[in-house]
Design a protein around this motif. Structure first.
Motif, PDB file in Angstrom:
ATOM      1  N   ASP A  63       1.126  -1.169  -0.046  1.00  0.00           N
ATOM      2  CA  ASP A  63       0.038   0.019  -0.105  1.00  0.00           C
ATOM      3  C   ASP A  63       1.055   1.078  -0.057  1.00  0.00           C
ATOM      4  O   ASP A  63       2.060   0.905   0.682  1.00  0.00           O
ATOM      5  N   GLN A  64       0.285   2.559  -0.554  1.00  0.00           N
ATOM      6  CA  GLN A  64       1.181   3.784  -0.462  1.00  0.00           C
ATOM      7  C   GLN A  64       0.059   4.936  -0.537  1.00  0.00           C
ATOM      8  O   GLN A  64      -0.625   4.784  -0.970  1.00  0.00           O
ATOM      9  N   PHE A  65       1.105   5.814   0.550  1.00  0.00           N
ATOM     10  CA  PHE A  65       0.440   6.724   0.583  1.00  0.00           C
ATOM     11  C   PHE A  65       1.540   8.165   0.296  1.00  0.00           C
ATOM     12  O   PHE A  65       2.722   7.918   0.704  1.00  0.00           O
ATOM     13  N   ILE A  66       0.917   8.948  -0.592  1.00  0.00           N
ATOM     14  CA  ILE A  66       1.575  10.601  -1.006  1.00  0.00           C
ATOM     15  C   ILE A  66       1.582  11.237  -0.202  1.00  0.00           C
ATOM     16  O   ILE A  66       0.174  12.295  -0.913  1.00  0.00           O
ATOM     17  N   TYR A  67       1.892  12.095  -0.161  1.00  0.00           N
ATOM     18  CA  TYR A  67       1.287  14.054   0.594  1.00  0.00           C
ATOM     19  C   TYR A  67       2.040  14.997  -0.522  1.00  0.00           C
ATOM     20  O   TYR A  67       3.614  14.651  -0.541  1.00  0.00           O
ATOM     21  N   ALA A  95      -3.332  14.063  -0.577  1.00  0.00           N
ATOM     22  CA  ALA A  95      -2.792  12.730   0.252  1.00  0.00           C
ATOM     23  C   ALA A  95      -3.360  12.329  -1.407  1.00  0.00           C
ATOM     24  O   ALA A  95      -4.606  12.625  -1.482  1.00  0.00           O
ATOM     25  N   ILE A  97      -4.174   7.779  -1.629  1.00  0.00           N
ATOM     26  CA  ILE A  97      -4.308   6.972  -1.380  1.00  0.00           C
ATOM     27  C   ILE A  97      -4.475   5.552  -1.853  1.00  0.00           C
ATOM     28  O   ILE A  97      -5.176   5.817  -2.800  1.00  0.00           O
ATOM     29  N   HIS A 104      -1.396   3.150 -10.719  1.00  0.00           N
ATOM     30  CA  HIS A 104      -1.654   4.445 -10.653  1.00  0.00           C
ATOM     31  C   HIS A 104      -0.304   5.480 -11.106  1.00  0.00           C
ATOM     32  O   HIS A 104       0.840   4.731 -11.482  1.00  0.00           O
ATOM     33  N   CYS A 116       6.876  16.018  -2.726  1.00  0.00           N
ATOM     34  CA  CYS A 116       6.009  14.899  -2.407  1.00  0.00           C
ATOM     35  C   CYS A 116       7.101  14.398  -1.356  1.00  0.00           C
ATOM     36  O   CYS A 116       8.370  13.978  -1.733  1.00  0.00           O
ATOM     37  N   SER A 118       5.994   9.864  -0.145  1.00  0.00           N
ATOM     38  CA  SER A 118       5.691   8.902   0.106  1.00  0.00           C
ATOM     39  C   SER A 118       6.091   7.757   0.573  1.00  0.00           C
ATOM     40  O   SER A 118       7.212   7.523   2.018  1.00  0.00           O
ATOM     41  N   TYR A 120       5.550   3.842   1.776  1.00  0.00           N
ATOM     42  CA  TYR A 120       4.796   2.109   1.636  1.00  0.00           C
ATOM     43  C   TYR A 120       4.698   1.793   2.775  1.00  0.00           C
ATOM     44  O   TYR A 120       5.733   1.317   3.732  1.00  0.00           O
ATOM     45  N   SER A 121       3.810   0.445   2.739  1.00  0.00           N
ATOM     46  CA  SER A 121       3.753  -0.376   3.421  1.00  0.00           C
ATOM     47  C   SER A 121       3.538  -1.783   3.215  1.00  0.00           C
ATOM     48  O   SER A 121       2.316  -1.958   2.685  1.00  0.00           O
TER      49      SER A 121
END
Length: 149
Positions: A63-67, A95, A97, A104, A116, A118, A120-121
């Motif tokens: 999973d990835q989160f980018i702010y 953000a 998600i 993506h 930005c 990012s 990652y998990s």
């Protein structure tokens, strides 16, 4: 920290407190791993203006989160590469998600470098990775996941 400049290196897995937005603003590399632990990772990214991008890809197992900190981006994503369900501009403070197994891309839609960070998990990149450009990232790590690029 000296003169408000952060050392941009991988501080993980040690305990760490930092202003991530400020770190992202200071980063000039396409990707800098900033903290790598056992279960997640923080990277800083700088995407060139006028259409520079992260690259259309899909992660299997992350999973990835980018702010977005600076610049204007355009995000495209969805579970089917030919039928993307998210297609919109993003601005600082917003953000993205990205669930596992989701195509993506984030494109720099502006005239300035897009900055930005990012998350990652689980961890995606090797500890300490620094890549000045997208081309260098592909050379070091291979094609974008799910592509031949």
């Amino acid at each position: 920290m000296t003169d408000n400049k952060l050392e941009l290196k991988d501080f993980g897995p040690s305990p760490f407190a930092v202003n991530l937005s400020e770190a992202a603003k200071q980063n000039t590399n396409y990707r800098t791993t900033f903290w790598t632990g056992n279960h997640f990772q923080v990277t800083l990214m700088a995407i060139p203006p006028h259409g520079g991008d992260i690259g259309m890809e899909i992660h299997h197992g992350n999973d990835q989160f980018i702010y977005l900190v600076e610049g204007v981006g355009h995000v495209q994503m969805g579970t089917d590469k030919e039928k993307l369900t998210v297609d919109r501009d993003i601005y600082p403070g917003e953000a993205v998600i990205i669930p596992d197994n989701t195509w993506h891309n984030i494109i720099n839609a502006g005239d300035e470098v897009m900055k930005c960070y990012s998350i990652y998990s689980p961890v995606k990149h090797d500890h300490g990775v620094t890549e000045a450009t997208k081309e260098e990232a592909i050379t070091q790590e291979g094609p974008l996941e799910g592509t031949n690029e």
